[in-house]
Every structure is written in C-alpha cells, then in structure tokens.
Enzyme design. Structure first.
Site, PDB file in Angstrom:
ATOM      1  N   PRO A 120       0.839  -1.715  -0.076  1.00 23.53           N
ATOM      2  CA  PRO A 120      -0.235   0.114  -0.181  1.00 23.53           C
ATOM      3  C   PRO A 120       0.690   1.213  -0.045  1.00 23.53           C
ATOM      4  O   PRO A 120       0.191   2.548  -0.359  1.00 23.53           O
ATOM      5  CB  PRO A 120      -0.857  -0.156   1.043  1.00 23.53           C
ATOM      6  CG  PRO A 120      -0.580  -0.979   1.808  1.00 23.53           C
ATOM      7  CD  PRO A 120       0.659  -1.828   1.243  1.00 23.53           C
ATOM      8  N   GLU A 144       2.417  -7.775   8.061  1.00 21.67           N
ATOM      9  CA  GLU A 144       2.448  -6.298   7.847  1.00 21.67           C
ATOM     10  C   GLU A 144       3.704  -5.916   7.044  1.00 21.67           C
ATOM     11  O   GLU A 144       4.220  -5.489   6.688  1.00 21.67           O
ATOM     12  CB  GLU A 144       3.193  -5.418   9.063  1.00 21.67           C
ATOM     13  CG  GLU A 144       1.972  -5.847  10.123  1.00 21.67           C
ATOM     14  CD  GLU A 144       0.701  -5.147  10.427  1.00 21.67           C
ATOM     15  OE1 GLU A 144       0.524  -4.049  10.177  1.00 21.67           O
ATOM     16  OE2 GLU A 144      -0.404  -6.241  10.311  1.00 21.67           O
ATOM     17  N   ARG A 201      -2.548  -8.358 -21.639  1.00 16.90           N
ATOM     18  CA  ARG A 201      -3.719  -7.669 -22.661  1.00 16.90           C
ATOM     19  C   ARG A 201      -2.009  -6.792 -23.091  1.00 16.90           C
ATOM     20  O   ARG A 201      -3.267  -6.459 -24.398  1.00 16.90           O
ATOM     21  CB  ARG A 201      -5.017  -7.335 -21.858  1.00 16.90           C
ATOM     22  CG  ARG A 201      -4.669  -5.993 -21.035  1.00 16.90           C
ATOM     23  CD  ARG A 201      -6.405  -5.217 -20.306  1.00 16.90           C
ATOM     24  NE  ARG A 201      -6.808  -5.149 -21.752  1.00 16.90           N
ATOM     25  CZ  ARG A 201      -7.044  -4.423 -22.212  1.00 16.90           C
ATOM     26  NH1 ARG A 201      -5.759  -3.031 -22.262  1.00 16.90           N
ATOM     27  NH2 ARG A 201      -7.868  -3.990 -22.693  1.00 16.90           N
ATOM     28  N   ASP A 257      -8.803   2.737 -25.013  1.00  9.58           N
ATOM     29  CA  ASP A 257      -8.971   2.345 -24.003  1.00  9.58           C
ATOM     30  C   ASP A 257      -9.108   3.506 -23.225  1.00  9.58           C
ATOM     31  O   ASP A 257      -7.837   4.185 -22.766  1.00  9.58           O
ATOM     32  CB  ASP A 257      -7.960   1.147 -23.400  1.00  9.58           C
ATOM     33  CG  ASP A 257      -8.459   0.098 -23.547  1.00  9.58           C
ATOM     34  OD1 ASP A 257      -8.825  -0.219 -24.456  1.00  9.58           O
ATOM     35  OD2 ASP A 257      -7.295  -0.702 -23.478  1.00  9.58           O
TER      36      ASP A 257
HETATM   37  C1  JF8 Z   1      -0.644  -5.595   1.686  1.00  6.76           C
HETATM   38  C2  JF8 Z   1       0.833  -7.013   2.528  1.00  6.76           C
HETATM   39  C3  JF8 Z   1      -2.190  -3.462  -1.588  1.00  6.76           C
HETATM   40  N1  JF8 Z   1      -3.148  -1.187  -2.853  1.00  6.76           N
HETATM   41  C4  JF8 Z   1      -3.139  -2.087  -2.059  1.00  6.76           C
HETATM   42  N2  JF8 Z   1      -3.629  -1.524  -0.474  1.00  6.76           N
HETATM   43  N3  JF8 Z   1      -2.999  -2.910   0.074  1.00  6.76           N
HETATM   44  C5  JF8 Z   1      -2.140  -3.785  -0.178  1.00  6.76           C
HETATM   45  C6  JF8 Z   1      -0.910  -4.739   0.321  1.00  6.76           C
HETATM   46  C7  JF8 Z   1      -0.657  -5.172  -0.703  1.00  6.76           C
HETATM   47  C8  JF8 Z   1       0.407  -6.699   0.011  1.00  6.76           C
HETATM   48  C9  JF8 Z   1       0.658  -6.562   1.542  1.00  6.76           C
HETATM   49  N4  JF8 Z   1      -0.929  -6.232   3.073  1.00  6.76           N
HETATM   50  C10 JF8 Z   1      -0.435  -7.677   3.180  1.00  6.76           C
HETATM   51  C11 JF8 Z   1      -1.802  -4.994   1.505  1.00  6.76           C
HETATM   52  C12 JF8 Z   1      -0.849  -3.275  -2.971  1.00  6.76           C
HETATM   53  N5  JF8 Z   1      -0.615  -3.356  -3.814  1.00  6.76           N
END
Ligand code: JF8
Length: 273
Positions: free
Chosen positions: A92, A119, A161, A176
């Site tokens: 994230p 985490e 794609r 697109d």
């Molecule tokens: C996670 C590992 C992500 N856009 C996104 N929101 N959440 C994630 C994500 C990615 C990896 C892990 N929790 C534990 C959330 C992306 N890419």
C-alpha cells in the site's frame, strides 16, 4: 515474457490459468511460475513471520525464507534463459499502478512478484535485491488489502493484455480509458448491443442513424459527461488544447469553464444535477 510469483498462498494465483492470462500462457506469450514461499523454510512449522522490532501490532515476514526463495527463483529463471528481471513488490506504500506503468512493465522480459501477508516483508529484503536488480514497490489503489496476491492478479492482467498477439486487435487498446494520449484521457461512454429494445428501453437514436460524424460527437459528449461526473480530476488535469469548440460547449453545459490558466474547472455558479 516470464513472470514468477513467490507467495504463501499459491492457490490464490489460480485465476492466472483462466481467460486472457491463461490464453496468453497457452499461446506461449507468457511463462508464469508460482512458487510456495514455505518451500524455503527449514523449521518444523514452516515459519515465515516474526514479531516487529520496535514493537507494535501484527507480524513481519522474515528475511530468511524470502532470501532463499528469491535466490532460487532468480537462479531457475536465469538457467531457463530469462534475463533482466525486475522485482515488483505490491504494497500500500508503493507508487500508484497506472496504465503508463502497465505499458512499462509489458516491455520487460521478466517480472518477479513478491506478494506479502501480515504487515509486509522485512525491509532488508528489498534493500538487498535492489543492489542486484530494479525493485518497484507498487500499489494498486488507496484501500487496504489483506495481502499482495490480488494486486499481482490485477497487475498481471493489465500487463498480459498489452503483450503482442494477446488481445488480437491492436486498435482495441488505443482508445481504452486511460490509454496514454488516447481520447484525451477521458473515460469511455456507454455502449449498447442487440436487441434494439429491452424491457421497454431503446438505443439512443443517433447510434442507429448511420451518421458517423454525429455518432463520434455523441460518444465524445457522453465521455465528457461521464468524466465530469466520475473523474472531475481528469478534466482539471487535462491540457485545455485537448478540448475543441464542441467539447467546450459540452463542458459549459455540464457547468465547467476555463479558469485564468485556461484549464477547466467547475463553474461555481453552476447548479449540480
Ligand atoms: C498488504 C501485504 C495494496 N493497494 C493495496 N492495498 N493494500 C495492498 C497490500 C499489498 C501487500 C500487502 N497487506 C499485507 C496490502 C497493494 N499493492
């Protein structure tokens, strides 16, 4: 293109056998390998996580299993003739995944994904591999997932794609929504097919008129209408030179007008629908 995925949930990646990505694989355009991270653990319980240094909630994925699994993944790929790997780390806190990044990734010969759980992964893992290959931390959007596997599915589909010979019709990406440069970065408008009447609902007359010029204008107006409603940020960001006289008329009807810098913004006096 070769894609490797290292995960504690290999079954989560099953959709890569289906539909467009599955066909790209069957056609030999894409070689996807999924590796179970737990194959790279050496304790009785196949442990991949431990408590965070500094305290706090949750668990952190350990260096050991990731180091073993990535070394093995890279060795196997090089052995099979793959080259120039890029490590793609869904998180994230990564840079936003956009169509421009999909186009960039589609031009690479080898992507290695490391979807995490808990985490996330001990930061020394990306620090270590960044000395050997490009590492891209990527986020698919501003919401919180429980792990990175869904992001791998999203990124892989957007990339697959774009591979030559996968979609069949090259024109189909050019307009697109979000294709760089196409449609001046407006969203696409509504689409219709047979039957001509369904539950008393018809098709907009213009689409049955055979007037290609009027149809193109109507589609453009609908694209402007949808973009103003759902993604006004795209209108504000657009180069005003992308809007012709008819576009400006439509934007005015929708309550948007050029500001002092020429860029369009909402007319503060406009009455919202
Ligand atoms: C996670 C590992 C992500 N856009 C996104 N929101 N959440 C994630 C994500 C990615 C990896 C892990 N929790 C534990 C959330 C992306 N890419």
């Amino acid at each position: 293109m070769r894609i490797d995925v290292v995960t504690i949930f290999p079954e989560y990646l099953e959709p890569l056998n289906v539909s467009l990505v599955g066909k790209a694989r069957a056609a030999g355009r894409l070689d996807v390998r999924v590796r179970d991270l737990r194959q790279s653990t050496y304790d009785r319980h196949n442990t991949v996580d431990d408590t965070p240094y500094g305290g706090g909630p949750g668990m952190v994925m350990m260096t050991g299993p990731w180091g073993e699994a990535l070394d093995q993944t890279l060795a196997d790929g090089y052995e099979a003739g793959a080259h120039h790997p890029v490590l793609v780390v869904p998180t994230p806190s990564g840079r936003p995944f956009t169509q421009a990044l999909a186009v960039d990734l589609a031009e690479r010969p080898w992507l290695v994904f490391t979807p995490a759980r808990y985490e996330g992964i001990d930061s020394r893992v990306t620090a270590e591999y960044a000395t050997r290959l490009p590492v891209l931390e990527v986020s698919i959007g501003d919401y919180v997932l429980a792990g990175g596997e869904a992001a791998v599915l999203v990124i892989t589909e957007a990339v697959a794609r774009l591979l030559p010979g996968v979609l069949g019709n090259a024109q189909s990406h050019a307009d697109d929504s979000f294709a760089p440069g196409a449609m001046a970065d407006l969203l696409e408008g509504p689409v219709y097919t047979k039957p001509p009447t369904w539950r008393g609902r018809g098709i907009p007359d213009v689409l049955l008129s055979g007037h290609h010029g009027r149809i193109a204008r109507w589609r453009r107006d609908e694209a402007l209408r949808r973009t103003v409603a759902n993604r006004p940020d795209l209108i504000e960001r657009a180069d005003p030179a992308a809007f012709g006289k008819k576009d400006r008329e439509m934007l005015s009807i929708l309550g948007w007008q050029p500001g002092p810098d020429g860029r369009f913004g909402p007319n503060p006096d406009a009455v919202e629908e």
